[in-house]
Design a protein around this motif. Structure first.
Motif, PDB file in Angstrom:
ATOM      1  N   LYS A   1     -11.554  35.920  29.089  1.00 41.72           N
ATOM      2  CA  LYS A   1     -11.518  36.393  27.714  1.00 41.72           C
ATOM      3  C   LYS A   1     -11.621  35.198  26.768  1.00 41.72           C
ATOM      4  O   LYS A   1     -11.230  34.084  27.101  1.00 41.72           O
ATOM      5  CB  LYS A   1     -10.216  37.147  27.426  1.00 41.72           C
ATOM      6  N   LYS A   2     -12.135  35.447  25.559  1.00 42.56           N
ATOM      7  CA  LYS A   2     -12.248  34.405  24.565  1.00 42.56           C
ATOM      8  C   LYS A   2     -11.416  34.756  23.335  1.00 42.56           C
ATOM      9  O   LYS A   2     -10.988  35.879  23.153  1.00 42.56           O
ATOM     10  CB  LYS A   2     -13.712  34.218  24.152  1.00 42.56           C
ATOM     11  N   MET A   3     -11.206  33.736  22.525  1.00 42.10           N
ATOM     12  CA  MET A   3     -10.569  33.910  21.215  1.00 42.10           C
ATOM     13  C   MET A   3      -9.190  34.541  21.304  1.00 42.10           C
ATOM     14  O   MET A   3      -8.974  35.698  20.934  1.00 42.10           O
ATOM     15  CB  MET A   3     -11.468  34.730  20.278  1.00 42.10           C
ATOM     16  N   HIS A   4      -8.239  33.789  21.836  1.00 40.51           N
ATOM     17  CA  HIS A   4      -6.859  34.255  21.897  1.00 40.51           C
ATOM     18  C   HIS A   4      -5.921  33.166  21.384  1.00 40.51           C
ATOM     19  O   HIS A   4      -6.271  31.989  21.340  1.00 40.51           O
ATOM     20  CB  HIS A   4      -6.466  34.642  23.330  1.00 40.51           C
ATOM     21  N   ARG A   5      -4.721  33.602  21.021  1.00 45.46           N
ATOM     22  CA  ARG A   5      -3.687  32.666  20.611  1.00 45.46           C
ATOM     23  C   ARG A   5      -2.365  33.155  21.175  1.00 45.46           C
ATOM     24  O   ARG A   5      -2.183  34.344  21.462  1.00 45.46           O
ATOM     25  CB  ARG A   5      -3.602  32.533  19.093  1.00 45.46           C
ATOM     26  N   MET A   6      -1.438  32.211  21.330  1.00 47.28           N
ATOM     27  CA  MET A   6      -0.097  32.559  21.786  1.00 47.28           C
ATOM     28  C   MET A   6       0.904  32.106  20.730  1.00 47.28           C
ATOM     29  O   MET A   6       0.855  30.963  20.262  1.00 47.28           O
ATOM     30  CB  MET A   6       0.240  31.908  23.132  1.00 47.28           C
ATOM     31  N   ASP A   7       1.802  33.021  20.358  1.00 51.44           N
ATOM     32  CA  ASP A   7       2.889  32.711  19.436  1.00 51.44           C
ATOM     33  C   ASP A   7       4.208  32.978  20.141  1.00 51.44           C
ATOM     34  O   ASP A   7       4.370  34.012  20.802  1.00 51.44           O
ATOM     35  CB  ASP A   7       2.810  33.577  18.175  1.00 51.44           C
ATOM     36  N   VAL A   8       5.151  32.060  19.989  1.00 50.91           N
ATOM     37  CA  VAL A   8       6.472  32.212  20.591  1.00 50.91           C
ATOM     38  C   VAL A   8       7.508  32.153  19.472  1.00 50.91           C
ATOM     39  O   VAL A   8       7.595  31.167  18.729  1.00 50.91           O
ATOM     40  CB  VAL A   8       6.760  31.114  21.634  1.00 50.91           C
ATOM     41  N   TYR A   9       8.280  33.241  19.349  1.00 45.25           N
ATOM     42  CA  TYR A   9       9.362  33.315  18.366  1.00 45.25           C
ATOM     43  C   TYR A   9      10.700  33.202  19.098  1.00 45.25           C
ATOM     44  O   TYR A   9      10.880  33.782  20.168  1.00 45.25           O
ATOM     45  CB  TYR A   9       9.331  34.638  17.608  1.00 45.25           C
ATOM     46  N   ARG A  10      11.619  32.463  18.494  1.00 42.16           N
ATOM     47  CA  ARG A  10      12.983  32.368  19.019  1.00 42.16           C
ATOM     48  C   ARG A  10      13.950  32.716  17.886  1.00 42.16           C
ATOM     49  O   ARG A  10      14.067  32.003  16.895  1.00 42.16           O
ATOM     50  CB  ARG A  10      13.285  30.955  19.527  1.00 42.16           C
TER      51      ARG A  10
END
Length: 360
Positions: A128-137
């Motif tokens: 897959k293309k064009m992804h992002r990962m966000d991590v909230y704490r």
């Protein structure tokens, strides 16, 4: 013929553009063979294993809320972003809509930039293309001061439900309206996949206290008519407890002479409440359910430990002064208690056995 081919090409281009998602969708990482973070995406209370695995990377501690999201990046200039969250004790999605601000216990959490602890804007998902990962704490202190204090008594493993507030961003400019209901965000724009918004509502979040061994027990002695009047210094148990452990019995004297005033006082009542719940200002608010008021006949209290610690408070009056605080009229049964029994005969005056199971 050239005009006909040009027309066909234009139709193909228009169909291709309309198929591009205008908003981001959470990727099902397990189906894409992604790594450990993707397989553990979603929202949960951080465990000891999470602290060990992610502590250095995300500064996560046991008892924090950890939210890992893998999102497909928007291909157009119209997209949406998180504007905050609503946490509830019950789900609200039914009949094609979700209404998290409706009646029921809930707490609103703002979008705090300090809670976003990690972002990878070029995150690779195999195939897959064009992804992002966000991590909230969300820190454990917020859990104690905001979530637990406002939602009330939450039991270990009780299911909570997280809902996301969403905001449309048009050509880089966030729009004023904050969407809290599913129906409004679905109809806010001509999204390619409006049904994809359902995943942002009623996300199950099982409460896990972390059971950390750092919870404290505090005993307090206060004047019944005004709890801001301290009759003895607070006593803090040097021992630290894990959540749900029984604490050392807290014993109250029936009468005592205050080292602060030199006067003699008599016990009126006592009450127990988690440390994250503000104490009442007078005897009339001392025993709000389910925090267990007992009258002067009870001289020893031994509750089980709650997340945020336990406060055990004794309310006293001057011995020779008539009290305007009758705590015996404010004995409460907690919401989670069960009352059982059966009527063995319909004869008036017959004693009926009733059992009450409750946490001290």
């Amino acid at each position: 013929m050239k005009k006909f081919l040009a027309y066909i090409l234009l139709v193909v281009i228009l169909i291709s553009i309309s198929a591009v998602p205008m908003g981001s969708d959470i990727v099902n990482a397990a189906e894409n063979g992604a790594g450990e973070e993707e397989e553990k995406q979603g929202i949960r209370f951080a465990s000891a294993a999470d602290e060990k695995n992610y502590g250095n990377k995300y500064d996560v501690k046991e008892g924090d809320i950890l939210y890992i999201a893998i999102s497909q990046k928007a291909a157009s200039k119209i997209k949406y972003q998180t504007a905050g969250w609503i946490l509830r004790k019950d789900p609200t999605c039914e009949n094609g809509n979700c209404t998290p601000m409706g009646a029921g216990s809930k707490v609103e959490l703002p979008k705090n930039p300090n809670w976003l602890v990690y972002t990878d804007d070029e995150y690779e998902v195999p195939g897959k293309k064009m992804h992002r990962m966000d991590v909230y704490r969300i820190p454990k202190k917020v859990v104690q001061d905001e979530i637990l204090a406002k939602l009330g008594d939450i039991q270990e493993n009780e299911m909570l439900y997280l809902n996301t507030k969403l905001q449309v961003v048009r050509f880089g400019s966030p729009q004023t309206k904050i969407h809290v209901e599913l129906s409004t965000i679905k109809n806010a724009e001509s999204w390619a996949n409006p049904n994809g918004f359902r995943q942002f509502y009623d996300q199950p979040l099982q409460f896990q206290s972390g059971k950390g061994g750092n919870q404290k027990l505090v005993k307090r002695i206060r004047l019944a008519s005004n709890q801001s009047d301290v009759l003895e210094n607070d006593w803090e148990d040097p021992k630290e407890y894990r959540v749900s452990d029984p604490v050392t019995p807290v014993v109250f004297k029936d009468t005592f002479i205050s080292t602060k005033t030199g006067k003699e006082y008599k016990l009126v009542c006592s009450y127990v409440r988690p440390g994250y719940v503000p104490s009442g200002g007078s005897c009339g608010t001392a025993g709000t359910a389910p925090y267990f008021t007992r009258d002067a006949s009870t001289l020893s209290r031994q509750p089980t430990m709650s997340l945020g610690g336990i406060l055990v408070t004794g309310l006293y009056k001057e011995t020779d002064v008539r009290s305007d605080c009758n705590c015996s009229q404010a004995i409460f049964i907690p919401e989670q208690s069960t009352i059982g029994g059966k009527v063995e005969t319909s004869k008036i005056g017959k004693k009926v056995p009733v059992q009450i199971k409750m946490k001290e």
